[in-house]
Enzyme design. Sequence first.
Site, PDB file in Angstrom:
ATOM      1  N   GLY A 207      12.068  13.689 -14.981  1.00 28.36           N
ATOM      2  CA  GLY A 207      11.692  12.091 -15.200  1.00 28.36           C
ATOM      3  C   GLY A 207      11.093  11.438 -16.312  1.00 28.36           C
ATOM      4  O   GLY A 207      11.213  12.249 -17.076  1.00 28.36           O
ATOM      5  N   GLN A 208      10.719  10.428 -16.226  1.00 25.76           N
ATOM      6  CA  GLN A 208      10.253   9.634 -17.508  1.00 25.76           C
ATOM      7  C   GLN A 208       9.234  10.519 -18.296  1.00 25.76           C
ATOM      8  O   GLN A 208       9.380  10.613 -19.554  1.00 25.76           O
ATOM      9  CB  GLN A 208       9.860   8.106 -17.272  1.00 25.76           C
ATOM     10  CG  GLN A 208       9.782   7.464 -18.355  1.00 25.76           C
ATOM     11  CD  GLN A 208       8.776   6.079 -18.273  1.00 25.76           C
ATOM     12  OE1 GLN A 208       8.144   6.120 -17.189  1.00 25.76           O
ATOM     13  NE2 GLN A 208       8.901   5.257 -19.098  1.00 25.76           N
TER      14      GLN A 208
ATOM     15  N   TYR B  55       2.312   2.710  -2.960  1.00 20.16           N
ATOM     16  CA  TYR B  55       2.211   3.616  -4.321  1.00 20.16           C
ATOM     17  C   TYR B  55       0.956   3.817  -4.371  1.00 20.16           C
ATOM     18  O   TYR B  55       0.251   4.518  -4.913  1.00 20.16           O
ATOM     19  CB  TYR B  55       3.030   2.943  -5.437  1.00 20.16           C
ATOM     20  CG  TYR B  55       3.140   3.519  -6.666  1.00 20.16           C
ATOM     21  CD1 TYR B  55       3.767   4.854  -6.882  1.00 20.16           C
ATOM     22  CD2 TYR B  55       2.326   2.747  -7.715  1.00 20.16           C
ATOM     23  CE1 TYR B  55       3.322   5.260  -8.134  1.00 20.16           C
ATOM     24  CE2 TYR B  55       2.192   3.491  -9.170  1.00 20.16           C
ATOM     25  CZ  TYR B  55       2.841   4.558  -9.387  1.00 20.16           C
ATOM     26  OH  TYR B  55       2.783   5.144 -10.471  1.00 20.16           O
TER      27      TYR B  55
ATOM     28  N   ASP C 110      11.422  21.830  -4.527  1.00 12.17           N
ATOM     29  CA  ASP C 110      10.866  20.483  -3.879  1.00 12.17           C
ATOM     30  C   ASP C 110       9.654  20.784  -3.577  1.00 12.17           C
ATOM     31  O   ASP C 110       8.911  21.450  -2.976  1.00 12.17           O
ATOM     32  CB  ASP C 110      11.652  20.690  -2.528  1.00 12.17           C
ATOM     33  CG  ASP C 110      11.529  19.362  -1.599  1.00 12.17           C
ATOM     34  OD1 ASP C 110      10.542  18.501  -2.051  1.00 12.17           O
ATOM     35  OD2 ASP C 110      12.200  19.352  -0.671  1.00 12.17           O
TER      36      ASP C 110
ATOM     37  N   GLY D 200       8.662  17.501 -11.806  1.00 12.71           N
ATOM     38  CA  GLY D 200       9.205  16.143 -12.164  1.00 12.71           C
ATOM     39  C   GLY D 200       9.617  16.081 -13.618  1.00 12.71           C
ATOM     40  O   GLY D 200       9.511  15.237 -14.444  1.00 12.71           O
TER      41      GLY D 200
ATOM     42  N   LYS E 190      -1.659   6.607  -4.849  1.00 10.89           N
ATOM     43  CA  LYS E 190      -2.305   7.205  -5.977  1.00 10.89           C
ATOM     44  C   LYS E 190      -4.116   7.142  -5.883  1.00 10.89           C
ATOM     45  O   LYS E 190      -4.666   8.106  -6.291  1.00 10.89           O
ATOM     46  CB  LYS E 190      -2.193   6.253  -7.002  1.00 10.89           C
ATOM     47  CG  LYS E 190      -0.762   6.205  -7.688  1.00 10.89           C
ATOM     48  CD  LYS E 190      -0.595   7.652  -8.278  1.00 10.89           C
ATOM     49  CE  LYS E 190       1.033   7.598  -8.863  1.00 10.89           C
ATOM     50  NZ  LYS E 190       1.234   9.023  -9.358  1.00 10.89           N
TER      51      LYS E 190
HETATM   52  C1  AKB Z   1       5.113   1.644 -12.090  1.00 11.71           C
HETATM   53  O1  AKB Z   1       5.381   0.622 -12.558  1.00 11.71           O
HETATM   54  O2  AKB Z   1       5.311   1.944 -10.789  1.00 11.71           O
HETATM   55  C2  AKB Z   1       4.521   2.541 -12.928  1.00 11.71           C
HETATM   56  C3  AKB Z   1       3.255   2.719 -12.912  1.00 11.71           C
HETATM   57  C4  AKB Z   1       2.474   1.568 -13.769  1.00 11.71           C
HETATM   58  O3  AKB Z   1       2.363   3.257 -12.454  1.00 11.71           O
HETATM   59  N1  AKB Z   1       5.256   2.533 -14.388  1.00 11.71           N
END
Ligand code: AKB
Length: 320
Positions: A11-12, A142, A53, A8, A146
């Site tokens: 990425g940011q 998400y 990937d 990544g 996590k």
């Molecule tokens: C998001 O907003 O998805 C991320 C995070 C807080 O994990 N910046």
Amino acid sequence: MQKILVTGAAGQIGSELTMVLRKTYGGDNVIATGHKTKPDKTVFESGPCHFIDCTEINTIAEMVKKYKVGTIYHLASVLSAVAEKDPQLAWNVNMFGLYNVLEVAREYKCCVFFPSSIGAFGPTTPLDNTPQDTIQRPNTMYGVTKVAGELLCDYYYKRFGVDTRGVRYPGLISYKALPGGGTTDYAVEIFYEAIKQKRYTCYLKAGTYLDMMYMPDALRAAIELMEANPDKLKHRNAFNATAMSFAPEHIAATIKRILPKFTMDFKVDPIRQAIAESWPNNMDDNAARQEWGWKPKYDLESMTKDMIEKISQKLKIKLD
Ligand code: AKB
């Protein structure tokens, strides 16, 4: 020295972490990898760069073998808002990507840094002073990836002895790379709009408190945790780590003190609002402070001052 692999890297977090790691350990010792998006010029020209990937285990294993990698910073991930729009993609990238990294780490004896998130909590978590060890029943894809990721990292440490470590990042604020599809992105967008247009329309309601951190602190957190004495770590993975907690009106007021003409209004996005409301207002990060000495340097005031200075320089806009 053993090499470091960053996934990544376009990425940011990845684009900035790669450069800090290269400055610290040497350009050739840090292998930047990304999928599809080409990393920016500085990353591309300062050391090895490859397209891989993470959902294809062989592409990770090849890098680890070729460069004799000792540590993997696994940053490739789909963020919360995009994950809610395409949960299948998020499961695929976030879960299979991490599983593959851990499998390669097990076979080639690598250490792994895995960034979890405030997204690993949910509406039944205590939202104020959120404890390190508490209820985690997220209601977003998400968040599911996590929490599963945190548990998988713990499992690989306990079962196979893989040196896995990680923090639960809050929203990250940076003037270099833009975030890509998160719920906390407003806290970056607001600066660009304040400088360019003197106004911003916020997609979260006033009063929506979230934890946040300035990128220099976030990068330091990752490196300090990976360099910490393992004997002192009771948790290893998923350390709550925060630097500040605010709602949209607070960051707007702080910007307004420097840019008096700035105004903000609201047009609430129900998807991101619902996600934000399920996340902590502020976390207790004492475990990180005690076990590996975590201490942020930036608060809302100093972060805002630095963001405005750096973005106006970057956009070549004179402030009035
Ligand atoms: C998001 O907003 O998805 C991320 C995070 C807080 O994990 N910046």
